[in-house]
Design a protein around this motif. Structure first.
Motif, PDB file in Angstrom:
ATOM      1  N   VAL A   1       0.837  -1.210   0.180  1.00  0.00           N
ATOM      2  CA  VAL A   1      -0.111   0.053   0.028  1.00  0.00           C
ATOM      3  C   VAL A   1       0.836   1.009  -0.043  1.00  0.00           C
ATOM      4  O   VAL A   1       0.452   2.171  -0.658  1.00  0.00           O
ATOM      5  CB  VAL A   1      -0.778  -0.051   1.159  1.00  0.00           C
ATOM      6  CG1 VAL A   1      -1.448   1.282   1.238  1.00  0.00           C
ATOM      7  CG2 VAL A   1      -2.070  -1.171   0.827  1.00  0.00           C
ATOM      8  N   THR A   2       1.969   1.176   0.641  1.00  0.00           N
ATOM      9  CA  THR A   2       2.742   2.179   0.715  1.00  0.00           C
ATOM     10  C   THR A   2       3.473   2.497  -0.612  1.00  0.00           C
ATOM     11  O   THR A   2       3.697   3.547  -1.091  1.00  0.00           O
ATOM     12  CB  THR A   2       4.146   2.309   1.905  1.00  0.00           C
ATOM     13  OG1 THR A   2       4.947   1.271   1.277  1.00  0.00           O
ATOM     14  CG2 THR A   2       3.596   2.066   3.341  1.00  0.00           C
ATOM     15  N   GLU A   3       3.756   1.382  -1.452  1.00  0.00           N
ATOM     16  CA  GLU A   3       4.389   1.469  -2.793  1.00  0.00           C
ATOM     17  C   GLU A   3       3.252   1.856  -3.649  1.00  0.00           C
ATOM     18  O   GLU A   3       3.613   2.639  -4.734  1.00  0.00           O
ATOM     19  CB  GLU A   3       4.683  -0.038  -3.125  1.00  0.00           C
ATOM     20  CG  GLU A   3       5.979  -0.525  -2.533  1.00  0.00           C
ATOM     21  CD  GLU A   3       7.250  -0.100  -3.356  1.00  0.00           C
ATOM     22  OE1 GLU A   3       7.423   1.104  -3.201  1.00  0.00           O
ATOM     23  OE2 GLU A   3       7.709  -0.818  -3.980  1.00  0.00           O
ATOM     24  N   ILE A   4       1.747   1.625  -3.338  1.00  0.00           N
ATOM     25  CA  ILE A   4       0.887   2.263  -4.384  1.00  0.00           C
ATOM     26  C   ILE A   4       0.868   3.860  -3.995  1.00  0.00           C
ATOM     27  O   ILE A   4       0.851   4.437  -4.977  1.00  0.00           O
ATOM     28  CB  ILE A   4      -0.615   1.514  -3.755  1.00  0.00           C
ATOM     29  CG1 ILE A   4      -0.755   0.306  -4.145  1.00  0.00           C
ATOM     30  CG2 ILE A   4      -1.819   2.300  -4.518  1.00  0.00           C
ATOM     31  CD1 ILE A   4      -1.833  -0.509  -3.421  1.00  0.00           C
ATOM     32  N   MET A   5       1.265   4.193  -2.843  1.00  0.00           N
ATOM     33  CA  MET A   5       1.077   5.843  -2.534  1.00  0.00           C
ATOM     34  C   MET A   5       2.669   6.451  -3.310  1.00  0.00           C
ATOM     35  O   MET A   5       2.220   7.434  -3.856  1.00  0.00           O
ATOM     36  CB  MET A   5       1.082   6.084  -1.186  1.00  0.00           C
ATOM     37  CG  MET A   5      -0.199   5.708  -0.413  1.00  0.00           C
ATOM     38  SD  MET A   5      -1.777   6.120  -1.482  1.00  0.00           S
ATOM     39  CE  MET A   5      -1.751   7.851  -1.348  1.00  0.00           C
ATOM     40  N   PHE A   6       3.405   5.785  -3.226  1.00  0.00           N
ATOM     41  CA  PHE A   6       4.741   5.911  -3.744  1.00  0.00           C
ATOM     42  C   PHE A   6       4.671   6.105  -5.227  1.00  0.00           C
ATOM     43  O   PHE A   6       4.977   7.300  -5.811  1.00  0.00           O
ATOM     44  CB  PHE A   6       5.838   5.109  -3.474  1.00  0.00           C
ATOM     45  CG  PHE A   6       7.145   5.356  -4.097  1.00  0.00           C
ATOM     46  CD1 PHE A   6       7.878   6.311  -3.848  1.00  0.00           C
ATOM     47  CD2 PHE A   6       7.727   4.494  -5.116  1.00  0.00           C
ATOM     48  CE1 PHE A   6       9.116   6.697  -4.237  1.00  0.00           C
ATOM     49  CE2 PHE A   6       8.757   4.793  -5.697  1.00  0.00           C
ATOM     50  CZ  PHE A   6       9.519   5.691  -5.466  1.00  0.00           C
ATOM     51  N   PHE A   7       4.089   5.036  -6.065  1.00  0.00           N
ATOM     52  CA  PHE A   7       3.975   5.130  -7.587  1.00  0.00           C
ATOM     53  C   PHE A   7       2.791   6.126  -7.872  1.00  0.00           C
ATOM     54  O   PHE A   7       2.773   6.647  -8.817  1.00  0.00           O
ATOM     55  CB  PHE A   7       3.832   3.995  -8.085  1.00  0.00           C
ATOM     56  CG  PHE A   7       5.010   3.244  -8.416  1.00  0.00           C
ATOM     57  CD1 PHE A   7       5.948   3.550  -9.511  1.00  0.00           C
ATOM     58  CD2 PHE A   7       5.541   2.153  -7.431  1.00  0.00           C
ATOM     59  CE1 PHE A   7       7.090   2.822  -9.671  1.00  0.00           C
ATOM     60  CE2 PHE A   7       6.928   1.522  -7.754  1.00  0.00           C
ATOM     61  CZ  PHE A   7       7.585   1.861  -8.745  1.00  0.00           C
ATOM     62  N   GLY A   8       1.849   6.228  -6.852  1.00  0.00           N
ATOM     63  CA  GLY A   8       0.533   7.050  -7.309  1.00  0.00           C
ATOM     64  C   GLY A   8       1.107   8.515  -7.368  1.00  0.00           C
ATOM     65  O   GLY A   8       0.668   9.161  -8.315  1.00  0.00           O
TER      66      GLY A   8
ATOM     67  N   MET B   1      -6.124  11.051  -2.996  1.00  0.00           N
ATOM     68  CA  MET B   1      -4.992  11.720  -3.610  1.00  0.00           C
ATOM     69  C   MET B   1      -5.323  12.377  -4.897  1.00  0.00           C
ATOM     70  O   MET B   1      -5.226  13.645  -5.095  1.00  0.00           O
ATOM     71  CB  MET B   1      -3.773  10.970  -3.609  1.00  0.00           C
ATOM     72  CG  MET B   1      -2.391  11.834  -3.917  1.00  0.00           C
ATOM     73  SD  MET B   1      -1.164  10.809  -3.909  1.00  0.00           S
ATOM     74  CE  MET B   1      -1.245  10.063  -5.802  1.00  0.00           C
ATOM     75  N   PHE B   2      -5.763  11.381  -5.832  1.00  0.00           N
ATOM     76  CA  PHE B   2      -6.125  12.181  -7.247  1.00  0.00           C
ATOM     77  C   PHE B   2      -7.154  13.197  -7.205  1.00  0.00           C
ATOM     78  O   PHE B   2      -7.117  14.180  -8.163  1.00  0.00           O
ATOM     79  CB  PHE B   2      -6.417  10.711  -7.943  1.00  0.00           C
ATOM     80  CG  PHE B   2      -5.256  10.393  -8.742  1.00  0.00           C
ATOM     81  CD1 PHE B   2      -4.343   9.556  -8.234  1.00  0.00           C
ATOM     82  CD2 PHE B   2      -4.978  10.644 -10.093  1.00  0.00           C
ATOM     83  CE1 PHE B   2      -3.341   8.877  -8.889  1.00  0.00           C
ATOM     84  CE2 PHE B   2      -3.802  10.274 -10.810  1.00  0.00           C
ATOM     85  CZ  PHE B   2      -2.770   9.460 -10.229  1.00  0.00           C
TER      86      PHE B   2
END
Lengths: 261, 105
Positions: A63-70, B80-81
């Motif tokens: 989930v932290t990776e999702i936010m990072f790439f997000g 966020m988006f």
């Protein structure tokens, strides 16, 4: 009250049949003798709880990776909304064949990774090692193709900060002939490449980390560390590998395919 | 043993579907649907990602707790988006005359 096991993953069982054992044997090394599986860490009630907890922990990281790439995808979106024509023109400079082949290579590597997880679950050591090796080969092939692609772009001065920043003139001529208007402002095109190198570079870094992790798995798997009861490292590395695949599934259309129509 | 083991046959099927969808997304990119091009491309990408998450990543067979964490992750991404998007995309909605008026007073 009968509680379904899957709903009480992280809640200690009320009727703990091992409670007496644990009081009697504080030393975890003696737990084998008292009927515990050697792969079971002493702070878990049973292997299923241990497995659910590790999966949950891995997903929390993802989930932290999702936010990072997000955040990177958000940057792409904002810049593209403000420079739609430059982004579509810049995307035409990328070669579809490399992007498409790499997508296929990465999806194939996800299949071999899933197969490796399957063979660790049924305890087939030979095929586990074979499929881990195959996944590493496909991952390395992806990076190799990416390196060829990068070097083509560098040869044309198509990288941020190049003096002067340029793109392949064939693409520019084709664009102007087809669209009947001049190629967009080269500095706005350069902004696309800042994001392109940033996103594909960080994705490639994740691939490198994944391949190193697979190297360790292959080594320990060959030595017989994984069994049907204990295969969490294979399963969790699989989750990471598939996640990196998903990032590419979004990168491919957003970077390579937006300016083709 | 309560762990659900996904059989290779289902992995092959998912792999086939992912390959077909990859070919499809390349083909449709060459047709001009106007603004729909991005929507079609993203629909295909989200479908592919969902297949990977549910079956390759076993979330379909995972505990409700894991499913909740996965959904929460994407929900926060959506927040966020929406919030950053509503800032950047709405700039210029306020007519220049009004902002000038506010600045002067």
């Amino acid at each position: 009250m009968a509680t379904r096991v899957e709903d009480s993953t992280l809640i200690p069982a009320v009727h703990d049949t091992h409670a007496n054992h644990r009081v009697a044997h504080h030393d975890p090394h003696t737990e084998d003798a008292s009927g515990h599986h050697p792969a079971l860490q002493h702070h878990f009630d049973n292997l299923e709880q241990q497995r659910d907890a590790t999966t949950l922990g891995m997903w929390t990281f993802l989930v932290t990776e999702i936010m990072f790439f997000g955040g990177l995808f958000m940057a792409y979106t904002v810049y593209r909304v403000f420079n739609p024509e430059a982004f579509e023109a810049a995307s035409r400079v990328l070669e579809i064949k490399y992007g498409a082949i790499n997508t296929a290579v990465l999806i194939a590597s996800s299949l071999t990774m899933a197969m490796a997880v399957y063979f660790s679950q049924i305890g087939n050591r030979k095929l586990l090692v074979a499929f881990l090796g195959l996944t590493m080969i496909l991952g390395t092939a992806f990076l190799g193709i990416k390196a060829i692609e990068y070097s083509h772009k560098f040869a044309h001065n198509t990288y941020p900060g190049a003096v002067p920043f340029e793109v392949d003139h064939h693409v520019v001529e084709e664009y102007e002939r087809e669209k009947g208007r001049p190629f967009p402002d080269i500095n706005r095109v350069q902004m696309f490449y800042v994001i392109y190198y940033g996103m594909t570079g960080i994705h490639a870094l994740h691939m490198v980390i994944g391949i190193i992790a697979l190297g360790f798995l292959t080594f320990y798997g060959y030595r017989g560390a994984y069994s049907p009861e204990y295969n969490s490292p294979v399963e969790l590395t699989g989750l990471y590998w598939h996640f990196v695949d998903i990032v590419w599934i979004f990168l491919f259309p957003l970077l390579y395919l937006i300016g083709r129509h | 043993m309560s762990e659900h083991i996904v059989q290779p046959k289902s992995y092959y099927k998912i792999f086939g579907a992912l390959m077909v969808l990859t070919a499809l997304t390349v083909v449709v990119a060459f047709f001009d649907f106007g603004a729909l091009n991005d929507i079609v491309a993203m629909t295909i990408a989200v479908t592919k990602a969902t297949l990977v998450i549910l079956f390759f990543m076993h979330v379909f067979y995972s505990s409700r707790l894991t499913k909740t964490i996965v959904v929460a992750g994407f929900f926060w991404l959506a927040i966020m988006f929406v919030m950053i998007g509503s800032d950047y995309l709405s700039r210029g909605y306020v007519p220049r005359g009004i902002t000038n008026y506010v600045e002067r007073h």
